[in-house]
Write a protein that holds these residues in place. Structure first.
Motif, PDB file in Angstrom:
ATOM      1  N   VAL A   1     -24.619 148.691   2.581  1.00 11.77           N
ATOM      2  CA  VAL A   1     -25.094 148.106   3.822  1.00 11.77           C
ATOM      3  C   VAL A   1     -25.026 146.573   3.767  1.00 11.77           C
ATOM      4  O   VAL A   1     -24.788 145.913   4.770  1.00 11.77           O
ATOM      5  N   PHE A   2     -25.194 145.985   2.562  1.00 10.93           N
ATOM      6  CA  PHE A   2     -25.091 144.526   2.410  1.00 10.93           C
ATOM      7  C   PHE A   2     -24.021 144.190   1.360  1.00 10.93           C
ATOM      8  O   PHE A   2     -24.340 143.953   0.199  1.00 10.93           O
TER       9      PHE A   2
ATOM     10  N   ILE B   1     -32.447 144.194  -8.932  1.00 15.95           N
ATOM     11  CA  ILE B   1     -33.225 144.251  -7.682  1.00 15.95           C
ATOM     12  C   ILE B   1     -32.290 144.140  -6.476  1.00 15.95           C
ATOM     13  O   ILE B   1     -32.441 144.866  -5.496  1.00 15.95           O
TER      14      ILE B   1
ATOM     15  N   VAL C   1     -32.092 146.957  -3.551  1.00 11.26           N
ATOM     16  CA  VAL C   1     -32.289 146.741  -2.107  1.00 11.26           C
ATOM     17  C   VAL C   1     -31.133 147.386  -1.340  1.00 11.26           C
ATOM     18  O   VAL C   1     -31.325 148.077  -0.335  1.00 11.26           O
TER      19      VAL C   1
ATOM     20  N   ILE D   1     -31.207 151.491  -1.725  1.00 13.63           N
ATOM     21  CA  ILE D   1     -32.284 152.136  -0.961  1.00 13.63           C
ATOM     22  C   ILE D   1     -31.941 152.111   0.522  1.00 13.63           C
ATOM     23  O   ILE D   1     -31.981 153.134   1.217  1.00 13.63           O
ATOM     24  N   THR D   2     -31.565 150.916   1.009  1.00 18.32           N
ATOM     25  CA  THR D   2     -31.277 150.778   2.432  1.00 18.32           C
ATOM     26  C   THR D   2     -30.053 151.589   2.827  1.00 18.32           C
ATOM     27  O   THR D   2     -30.032 152.227   3.890  1.00 18.32           O
TER      28      THR D   2
ATOM     29  N   ILE E   1     -30.903 155.252   3.176  1.00 20.72           N
ATOM     30  CA  ILE E   1     -31.744 155.561   4.337  1.00 20.72           C
ATOM     31  C   ILE E   1     -30.954 155.420   5.630  1.00 20.72           C
ATOM     32  O   ILE E   1     -31.094 156.234   6.544  1.00 20.72           O
ATOM     33  N   ARG E   2     -30.087 154.396   5.724  1.00 21.79           N
ATOM     34  CA  ARG E   2     -29.486 154.071   7.017  1.00 21.79           C
ATOM     35  C   ARG E   2     -28.050 154.534   7.217  1.00 21.79           C
ATOM     36  O   ARG E   2     -27.603 154.629   8.344  1.00 21.79           O
TER      37      ARG E   2
ATOM     38  N   ARG F   1     -26.301 157.338   5.963  1.00 23.12           N
ATOM     39  CA  ARG F   1     -25.824 158.699   5.714  1.00 23.12           C
ATOM     40  C   ARG F   1     -24.950 159.172   6.862  1.00 23.12           C
ATOM     41  O   ARG F   1     -25.177 158.814   8.021  1.00 23.12           O
TER      42      ARG F   1
ATOM     43  N   PRO G   1     -28.056 160.443  13.273  1.00 23.86           N
ATOM     44  CA  PRO G   1     -26.920 160.082  14.118  1.00 23.86           C
ATOM     45  C   PRO G   1     -25.881 159.303  13.330  1.00 23.86           C
ATOM     46  O   PRO G   1     -26.077 159.004  12.153  1.00 23.86           O
TER      47      PRO G   1
ATOM     48  N   GLN H   1     -25.040 152.819  11.855  1.00 24.89           N
ATOM     49  CA  GLN H   1     -24.589 151.512  12.299  1.00 24.89           C
ATOM     50  C   GLN H   1     -24.724 150.557  11.135  1.00 24.89           C
ATOM     51  O   GLN H   1     -25.694 150.606  10.407  1.00 24.89           O
ATOM     52  N   ALA H   2     -23.754 149.671  10.962  1.00 20.21           N
ATOM     53  CA  ALA H   2     -23.849 148.705   9.871  1.00 20.21           C
ATOM     54  C   ALA H   2     -24.822 147.593  10.239  1.00 20.21           C
ATOM     55  O   ALA H   2     -25.167 147.411  11.396  1.00 20.21           O
ATOM     56  N   ALA H   3     -25.240 146.870   9.230  1.00 24.46           N
ATOM     57  CA  ALA H   3     -26.184 145.784   9.459  1.00 24.46           C
ATOM     58  C   ALA H   3     -25.499 144.620  10.149  1.00 24.46           C
ATOM     59  O   ALA H   3     -24.358 144.299   9.861  1.00 24.46           O
ATOM     60  N   HIS H   4     -26.200 144.045  11.098  1.00 25.20           N
ATOM     61  CA  HIS H   4     -25.681 142.869  11.784  1.00 25.20           C
ATOM     62  C   HIS H   4     -26.805 141.915  12.046  1.00 25.20           C
ATOM     63  O   HIS H   4     -27.969 142.285  12.040  1.00 25.20           O
ATOM     64  N   SER H   5     -26.458 140.668  12.297  1.00 28.84           N
ATOM     65  CA  SER H   5     -27.497 139.709  12.631  1.00 28.84           C
ATOM     66  C   SER H   5     -27.751 139.790  14.122  1.00 28.84           C
ATOM     67  O   SER H   5     -28.565 139.122  14.648  1.00 28.84           O
TER      68      SER H   5
ATOM     69  N   ASP I   1     -28.890 148.250  14.237  1.00 36.48           N
ATOM     70  CA  ASP I   1     -28.532 147.169  13.318  1.00 36.48           C
ATOM     71  C   ASP I   1     -29.753 146.392  12.884  1.00 36.48           C
ATOM     72  O   ASP I   1     -29.918 146.094  11.724  1.00 36.48           O
TER      73      ASP I   1
ATOM     74  N   THR J   1     -31.808 148.168  10.352  1.00 36.13           N
ATOM     75  CA  THR J   1     -31.168 148.286   9.037  1.00 36.13           C
ATOM     76  C   THR J   1     -31.387 147.029   8.217  1.00 36.13           C
ATOM     77  O   THR J   1     -31.814 147.090   7.070  1.00 36.13           O
ATOM     78  N   SER J   2     -31.115 145.874   8.814  1.00 37.74           N
ATOM     79  CA  SER J   2     -31.340 144.614   8.101  1.00 37.74           C
ATOM     80  C   SER J   2     -32.804 144.454   7.731  1.00 37.74           C
ATOM     81  O   SER J   2     -33.148 144.037   6.634  1.00 37.74           O
TER      82      SER J   2
ATOM     83  N   LEU K   1     -35.068 146.711   7.274  1.00 33.92           N
ATOM     84  CA  LEU K   1     -35.477 147.613   6.194  1.00 33.92           C
ATOM     85  C   LEU K   1     -35.106 147.017   4.839  1.00 33.92           C
ATOM     86  O   LEU K   1     -35.893 147.066   3.888  1.00 33.92           O
TER      87      LEU K   1
ATOM     88  N   VAL L   1     -37.747 146.156   1.689  1.00 33.31           N
ATOM     89  CA  VAL L   1     -37.616 146.534   0.279  1.00 33.31           C
ATOM     90  C   VAL L   1     -37.676 145.286  -0.600  1.00 33.31           C
ATOM     91  O   VAL L   1     -38.365 145.251  -1.627  1.00 33.31           O
TER      92      VAL L   1
ATOM     93  N   ALA M   1     -32.267 140.091  14.374  1.00 32.31           N
ATOM     94  CA  ALA M   1     -32.453 140.654  13.047  1.00 32.31           C
ATOM     95  C   ALA M   1     -32.810 139.564  12.040  1.00 32.31           C
ATOM     96  O   ALA M   1     -33.759 139.707  11.260  1.00 32.31           O
TER      97      ALA M   1
END
Lengths: 594, 191
Positions: A117-118, A183, A187, A190-191, A194-195, A197, A587, A590-594, B11, B14-15, B17, B21, B165
């Motif tokens: 995710v990151f 660590i 991070v 874990i994320t 959860i997000r 799958r 569902p 979605q990838a992480a975004h700002s 999105d 996700t960030s 979360l 952590v 985010a």
């Protein structure tokens, strides 16, 4: 994040060095860990030489490594060897191999994600680990030598009183950095689980490998910071002259406490042993099912059992401190909690046995190594009970019994688990197969010698041999154990020799191995849903998951003419993708975004 | 948290979360340092140990008030942003940064005062006092860096109800540092 977003080709630096692709980062961790494993293993060989032949020059390399003593390992160098062996094996071999490499490689592929995710944090995690290894390996070469306080680094051995050199300070910095790297990885893991799958994949549709890696990540996120705090305090004691861990330092100003360090260390240290073994548990739980061609027996209970161990691991650390003058009430509480932890562990251990029971077992190399894990972990787990009980622990504390126990449970089990996984995923990794014959020789040689080495240590510890003595021959009460010491040393050197079969196999197969078929093990988890080599972004289309990871020999699907069904296959009678997504509440991610 | 919200909503969470952590990790770091403080403290007959110089309580109270205020301002700005108040958020962000800098300045004054009073690192109480406050201040510097990272986007009014985010992540970190400081203040100066 669509696959189109990745169409630009990264240059050499972007592709191989500062890569943000989880598959490349996994390979980087693999190489780092293999170097650590080789260095840590050779250190163990040197120690074993010295134990069996105290005062004798090390053959071949002695004069090069220890020129001042004519090739003999001096006592301070011996202390440094066992310290660095433990530290490197734990933080620079098991951690990068099982968590860094498998975590990065397996988690996104097995849950059907395009990447972590990151990705940037993932890259930083590797390069922080690389920086840490510069400090760790560099510390050996500075004046006054490297750390020599044992991997636990108890004060006052680890403060300036015990080790004034720069090497120990660099060790402290290296542990802090590798912790930071862990660590960052945690991070991400874990994320990601959860997000990201795949649609339709509930938590109980995940392979147990992912469960193991995910639980490890949770422990890493929560308990590695505790040793980071201990390292900060130790750094202050060493560099800024604080007195946190110095007993009786000043009557007027109050005094520090060396036991304080032990609390901090073991609050981290006990979860750490589960951090190291949980990925191997996960891998083995999956592979036993895959190669027995049977569903994992009690899948949900195994997952929950591993979760229970994870939770309990946080509240048992006091059993490392029975001999520190801990209050008897606390001691007994820790004893009971420690004993309780064996219950969930036994439950999934029995699940493993149930899984292989009456299975159509395929004795491929990954299966052999998995059975090896079951064997050594069983031995190690049973001997743990003697150390959990206060009355026996007080006698066995700091003996070779402890060394034998933890090598069986977390060292041998973790490395055999790593090899099981590596032989299994190598085709996905490189597109080529590892050689089965060399693999089987590697396994047979390893399991026999491991058993002799560590069971021998259990016996020697039972006889009262202390774990950190340089030369046992000077103690009358230990002299009769010399023949056994010899046997252990010979076995350990043989164990080292058999790793050469792996080294040859690994390099030969990486560059010139037999081309792997698309699904060499006939298994239906999501990493086998994508092509070889794996495209950037992993999957052309993210698959929808219809079932759990262990669908073997299901009589309902006998008409398919094969004994396995993939997680992504939609068969007659399955719900539509929309229905499946609705019923699992998972569902498209979605990838992480700002 | 696998809600079926809009893609943008997905999105954001996700960030966020990931940050939750990470903050849990940081929480364990400070918890371990505070545990060390407690374990050293309970072994002493009197605390601070006899002969310890007095601490400048007034400065610490002012400090705490400043940091609490910064959190309140940031939280207000964040809520406004969630309802489209880009202007208000920009003002709040600037005020938060200013208050963070004031906090660091006061912290510097605090260290000057304790140093002048003769509280040194070799002293067990002094050592713990400096480790805790330095570790916290180092994170405040990082937090200020993160707040400054938000400024360009905030100036261009890029952040809004659907795109915040980063704002949520940085705010969480900042509030966390505030909570850590309050616990430290109570542990060192009050009880």
């Amino acid at each position: 994040m669509s696959a189109d977003a990745h169409h630009h080709e990264p240059g050499f630096v972007g592709k191989y060095i500062f890569s943000m692709d989880h598959k490349m980062i996994a390979k980087q961790f693999l190489w780092l860990g293999l170097v650590g494993l080789a260095v840590g293993g050779l250190m163990a060989m040197l120690m074993r030489w010295n134990l069996a032949n105290p005062g004798e020059a090390v053959p071949l390399v002695g004069n090069m490594l220890f020129p001042d003593s004519g090739g003999v390992i001096p006592p301070d160098a011996y202390a440094s060897l066992f310290t660095m062996h433990g530290t490197i094996m734990i933080f620079f071999a098991i951690t990068p191999l099982l968590i860094g490499c498998f975590g990065n490689f397996c988690i996104p592929l097995m849950i059907g994600a395009r990447d972590m995710v990151f990705p940037l944090l993932n890259m930083l995690s590797f390069w922080t680990a690389a920086l840490a290894s510069v400090f760790m390996f560099g510390s050996i070469f500075v004046p006054l030598g490297g750390a020599a306080s044992g991997w636990t680094a108890y004060p006052t051995l680890s403060t300036n009183v015990g080790l004034p050199g720069l090497g120990m300070t660099m060790w402290v910095v290296a542990i802090f950095l590798i912790g930071t790297s862990s660590i960052m990885g945690a991070v991400n893991y874990i994320t990601t689980v959860i997000r990201l799958r795949a649609p339709g994949m509930g938590y109980f549709d995940m392979p147990l490998t992912v469960w193991g890696l995910w639980l490890t990540a949770i422990l890493n996120a929560l308990f590695v910071p505790v040793i980071a705090a201990a390292m900060v305090l130790l750094f202050f004691d060493r560099v800024f002259g604080t007195q946190f861990f110095a007993a009786g330092s000043a009557v007027v100003d109050g005094t520090g406490d060396p036991i304080l360090y032990q609390h901090l260390f073991w609050i981290f240290g006990h979860p750490e042993v589960y951090i190291l073994i949980l990925p191997a548990w996960g891998v083995v739980s999956d592979l036993l099912s895959f190669f027995s061609r049977k569903p994992a027996y009690g899948y949900k209970i195994t997952a929950l059992g591993m979760t229970a161990v994870t939770v309990l691991s946080a509240v048992v650390y006091g059993h490392h401190m029975f001999s520190t003058g801990l209050s008897p009430l606390l001691g007994q509480s820790f004893m009971v909690l420690t004993m309780i932890i064996s219950v969930p562990a036994e439950i999934f251990f029995l699940n493993w046995l149930h899984t292989i029971w009456k299975g159509r077992i395929r004795m491929a190399t990954p299966m052999l190594f998995s059975l090896g894990v079951v064997f050594v972990f069983g031995l190690g787990g049973l001997t743990g009970l003697y150390l959990a009980s206060i009355s026996t622990d007080l006698y066995l504390h700091d003996t070779y019994f402890v060394v034998g126990h933890f090598h069986l449970t977390m060292a041998a089990a973790a490395f055999l688990g790593f090899f099981a996984g590596l032989y299994y995923w190598f085709p996905k990794f490189t597109g080529r197969m590892l050689n089965e014959n060399l693999g089987k020789i590697h396994f047979a040689g390893s399991i026999i010698t491991i058993t002799i080495v560590f069971c021998g240590m259990l016996l020697q510890g039972w006889a009262g041999m202390h774990r950190r003595i340089y030369d046992h021959s000077v103690y009358t009460y230990l002299q009769h154990l010399a023949p056994m010491t010899n046997i252990i040393t010979h076995s350990a050197l043989t164990l080292g020799f058999f790793q050469l079969f792996f080294v040859v196999n690994f390099f030969r197969s990486w560059f010139a191995g037999e081309k792997a078929p698309e699904n060499p093990w006939q298994v239906g988890t999501l990493e086998w849903a994508t092509s070889n080599p794996i495209p950037h972004g992993n999957f052309e289309h993210i698959p929808v998951v219809f079932r759990g990871p262990h669908e073997f020999n299901n009589p309902d699907y006998a008409h398919l003419g094969r004994d396995w069904v993939a997680q992504w296959e939609q068969l007659p009678g399955d719900p539509s993708p929309e229905e499946r997504i609705a019923s699992t509440h998972v569902p498209a991610p979605q990838a992480a975004h700002s | 948290m696998t809600s079926n919200g809009s893609p943008a909503g997905e999105d954001r969470w996700t960030s966020y979360l990931g940050m939750v952590v990470a903050v849990a990790s940081w929480g364990m770091l400070f918890a371990a340092l505070l545990l060390s403080y407690v374990l050293l403290r309970v072994q002493q007959p009197v605390w601070p140990p006899l002969g310890s110089p007095p601490l400048p309580l007034g400065l610490a109270v002012a400090n705490t008030a400043v940091l609490l205020l910064s959190s309140v301002v940031l939280s207000w700005g964040g809520r406004k942003l969630g309802r489209g108040g880009r202007e208000e958020f920009h003002v709040a962000l600037q005020w938060t940064i200013a208050l963070g800098i004031v906090f660091l300045g006061l912290q510097l004054r605090l260290w000057q005062a304790t140093h002048a009073n003769g509280l040194g690192l070799t002293h067990i109480f002094g050592g713990m006092f400096y480790v805790l406050t330095w570790a916290h201040a180092a994170h405040i510097v990082a937090g200020l860096g993160a707040l400054l990272w938000l400024v360009p986007g905030s100036r261009q009014r890029t952040y809004g109800p659907e795109r915040r985010a980063r704002v949520m992540m940085v705010s969480l970190f900042w509030h966390f540092l505030d909570v850590v400081w309050v616990v430290m203040f109570v542990a060192i100066f009050v009880v």
